[in-house]
Design a protein around this motif. Sequence first.
Motif, PDB file in Angstrom:
ATOM      1  N   ARG A 403    -102.770 -43.312  35.151  1.00 18.03           N
ATOM      2  CA  ARG A 403    -102.459 -42.323  36.176  1.00 18.03           C
ATOM      3  C   ARG A 403    -102.545 -42.958  37.573  1.00 18.03           C
ATOM      4  O   ARG A 403    -103.485 -43.718  37.869  1.00 18.03           O
ATOM      5  CB  ARG A 403    -103.436 -41.149  36.095  1.00 18.03           C
ATOM      6  CG  ARG A 403    -103.317 -40.373  34.790  1.00 18.03           C
ATOM      7  CD  ARG A 403    -102.025 -39.554  34.786  1.00 18.03           C
ATOM      8  NE  ARG A 403    -101.791 -38.957  33.462  1.00 18.03           N
ATOM      9  CZ  ARG A 403    -100.928 -39.411  32.602  1.00 18.03           C
ATOM     10  NH1 ARG A 403    -100.210 -40.487  32.912  1.00 18.03           N
ATOM     11  NH2 ARG A 403    -100.745 -38.824  31.431  1.00 18.03           N
ATOM     12  N   ASP A 404    -101.561 -42.625  38.447  1.00 17.01           N
ATOM     13  CA  ASP A 404    -101.539 -43.074  39.846  1.00 17.01           C
ATOM     14  C   ASP A 404    -101.664 -44.592  39.950  1.00 17.01           C
ATOM     15  O   ASP A 404    -102.360 -45.113  40.836  1.00 17.01           O
ATOM     16  CB  ASP A 404    -102.672 -42.412  40.641  1.00 17.01           C
ATOM     17  CG  ASP A 404    -102.545 -40.888  40.628  1.00 17.01           C
ATOM     18  OD1 ASP A 404    -101.406 -40.392  40.720  1.00 17.01           O
ATOM     19  OD2 ASP A 404    -103.581 -40.207  40.523  1.00 17.01           O
ATOM     20  N   LYS A 485    -107.733 -43.291  35.069  1.00 11.94           N
ATOM     21  CA  LYS A 485    -107.466 -42.314  34.029  1.00 11.94           C
ATOM     22  C   LYS A 485    -106.157 -42.686  33.339  1.00 11.94           C
ATOM     23  O   LYS A 485    -105.279 -43.287  33.956  1.00 11.94           O
ATOM     24  CB  LYS A 485    -107.352 -40.907  34.623  1.00 11.94           C
ATOM     25  CG  LYS A 485    -108.654 -40.383  35.223  1.00 11.94           C
ATOM     26  CD  LYS A 485    -108.470 -38.967  35.746  1.00 11.94           C
ATOM     27  CE  LYS A 485    -109.770 -38.421  36.336  1.00 11.94           C
ATOM     28  NZ  LYS A 485    -109.614 -37.031  36.854  1.00 11.94           N
ATOM     29  N   LYS A 526     -99.950 -35.029  32.226  1.00 15.46           N
ATOM     30  CA  LYS A 526    -100.184 -34.803  33.652  1.00 15.46           C
ATOM     31  C   LYS A 526    -100.123 -33.307  33.974  1.00 15.46           C
ATOM     32  O   LYS A 526    -100.937 -32.798  34.757  1.00 15.46           O
ATOM     33  CB  LYS A 526     -99.132 -35.542  34.473  1.00 15.46           C
ATOM     34  CG  LYS A 526     -99.055 -37.039  34.229  1.00 15.46           C
ATOM     35  CD  LYS A 526     -97.901 -37.652  35.010  1.00 15.46           C
ATOM     36  CE  LYS A 526     -97.720 -39.113  34.669  1.00 15.46           C
ATOM     37  NZ  LYS A 526     -96.552 -39.708  35.386  1.00 15.46           N
ATOM     38  N   SER A 531    -105.895 -35.673  28.358  1.00 12.55           N
ATOM     39  CA  SER A 531    -105.741 -37.110  28.137  1.00 12.55           C
ATOM     40  C   SER A 531    -104.885 -37.450  26.925  1.00 12.55           C
ATOM     41  O   SER A 531    -104.233 -38.493  26.911  1.00 12.55           O
ATOM     42  CB  SER A 531    -107.122 -37.774  27.973  1.00 12.55           C
ATOM     43  OG  SER A 531    -107.889 -37.619  29.136  1.00 12.55           O
TER      44      SER A 531
END
Length: 637
Positions: A403-404, A485, A526, A531
Amino acid sequence: MMKLSIQQKIVVGFGLTSSLIVIVSLSGYYSAFRLREANHKELHAKKVLTKLEEVLAEITDAETGQRGYLLTGKPRYLEPYKKAIDKVEDDLKQLQALTADNPYHQKKLDIVVPLIDEKFTELQQTINVRNQQGLDAALEIVNTNQGKLIMDQIREVFSKMKAEEERLFQARAQRTQGTVHTTIWIFSIGLAFDLGILVFVYSHIYREIHQRLQAQDQLRDSESRLTQFLEAIPVGVFVVDHHGTPYYANQTAKKLFGQGIIPKNSANLFPEVYPVYSPKAEKVYPHNLEPIIQALNGKSSIHDGIEIHQPDKIVPIEILGTPIFDDKGNVTYAIVVLNDITERKWAEAERLKFTCRLNQLNQAFSRFVPGQFLQLLNKESIADVKLGDQVEKDMSILFSDIRDFTALSEGMTPEENFKFINSYLSRMESIIIKNQGFVDKYIGDAIMALFSGSADDAVKAGIAMLNQLVEYNQHRANCNYRAIKIGMGINTGTLMLGTVGGYNRMDTTVISDAVNLAARLEGLTKNYGVSLLISHHTFKELQNPSDYAIRMIDHVKVKGKSELVTVYEVFDADLPDVREGKLANQDQFALALSLYSQQAYAEALQLFEACLRQNQADQVAQIYQQRCHLNSNTNAV
């Protein structure tokens, strides 16, 4: 039958001996020439392989410097780029000169030189854009993957040139080895026959000496000529009579033993006077196995596990022992032929090194094309794979993504980015393999893994990856790094595994709606703040779903699909209090979800809020709470 005179016997003996010696000598010369030629070609092959690596390394250095300059704007990153441009042209000319006699290599160079020019043009273009329009404009060019495609083509051509050079080297080595073995046998047999003829001639001269005194001069001349022949051959010759007394040794044998004939000797003293050793052992070779002792006992033998220890070196030798019998079958002489096999041992050692290198290359190839992929295609090695090979299989597909990651990577240097990615991927890869899966490809920070066994393997791998992420984040916290994450999607279905591409670039891939759905599920994590998501296709393939902390969370229509997909959350790896809260609310959540699907939004809202009062971290319940409010307000209007 006509009886030959002593002169005729001598002439016949000399003729046969001369012919055999000439043959043996020519064979020895031919073998030495082939060995020298093989050594030259081996050195040439090493130069070609080294130059290929240098050119590829220079292009890589140029690309690395260019990427560093694009990201940082610091001119020092252009130094590798400039050095590579200055040097690669000269190296390509040297490579063309080294392979001038190989049409295959010249053809490949005709292909790769324009590609290299195109690669440098692409690198210079991005640098110019960076200077004129800024980083974002330059990255747009980089993200087109044009440079990567060019680089992949260059590597493919170089890989084929390396494979061709190594194939030629192996073929030459095999032919040379066969030549050496054949020559050794010709030496041994020829020398045995020569000495047999010599003994035969000498015995007849001895019996007829009292009648043929006039033949003495001819005999001396014949003996001298034979000795010259024996001295000229490149192998050692050692002869003893039936008592074990040394009778003859040519210069090669004397040089090997470090001494000449010691007349008053016996077979029992041979290990002391002429010692030979077992390889890598400081002890005399077993007495009863010495070829000369066996020859005196009437047995022919060949041994190559023998060494002669000289003051400054150890010489490995091959020994052929042959007995010579009289007409009554008694041993009259024992002949030993000693061949220095130092060069052969060296060639064998080099062959072993080369084989080891090939094994290393095979292992390296397996890191780019998984062995499980080859097994599924029913191929033994990467060399057997052809464009268009394919097979249909029922498998589970796992997609994971950080993530990100873009925001995270912007705060790191290129070197830190690669260290972080490799640290993360290496931890996740081992878990996938441990659960009977394999990584099909890495897509930046994303992982696509395949599981040909049960769907449980994929789900267990996903849970284990999330648990491993907890440990990894603890490690990152200890190093003052941000926690990360990940999201994962798993789907099960029929897919096609195979090879796609073209003549110069081929890759393994999987094609199926099942693969696309797994990727969509990963993206949905998301939206739901979870998860790990699995489809109903994977859920129904689980052997015992109750073994997992799992719940249905939605019926969705993913992009590119017309039918609804039932989505399940697997929350085994959630924090203990969050996991226990979801398990405690599981029946209440399922009822709320059912009411929501029946558009009973008010009743569903009460149950979702009850779930949140007991477990505030349940993000899926929060999402449905918001949906219920929105739908209730919409209906009220």
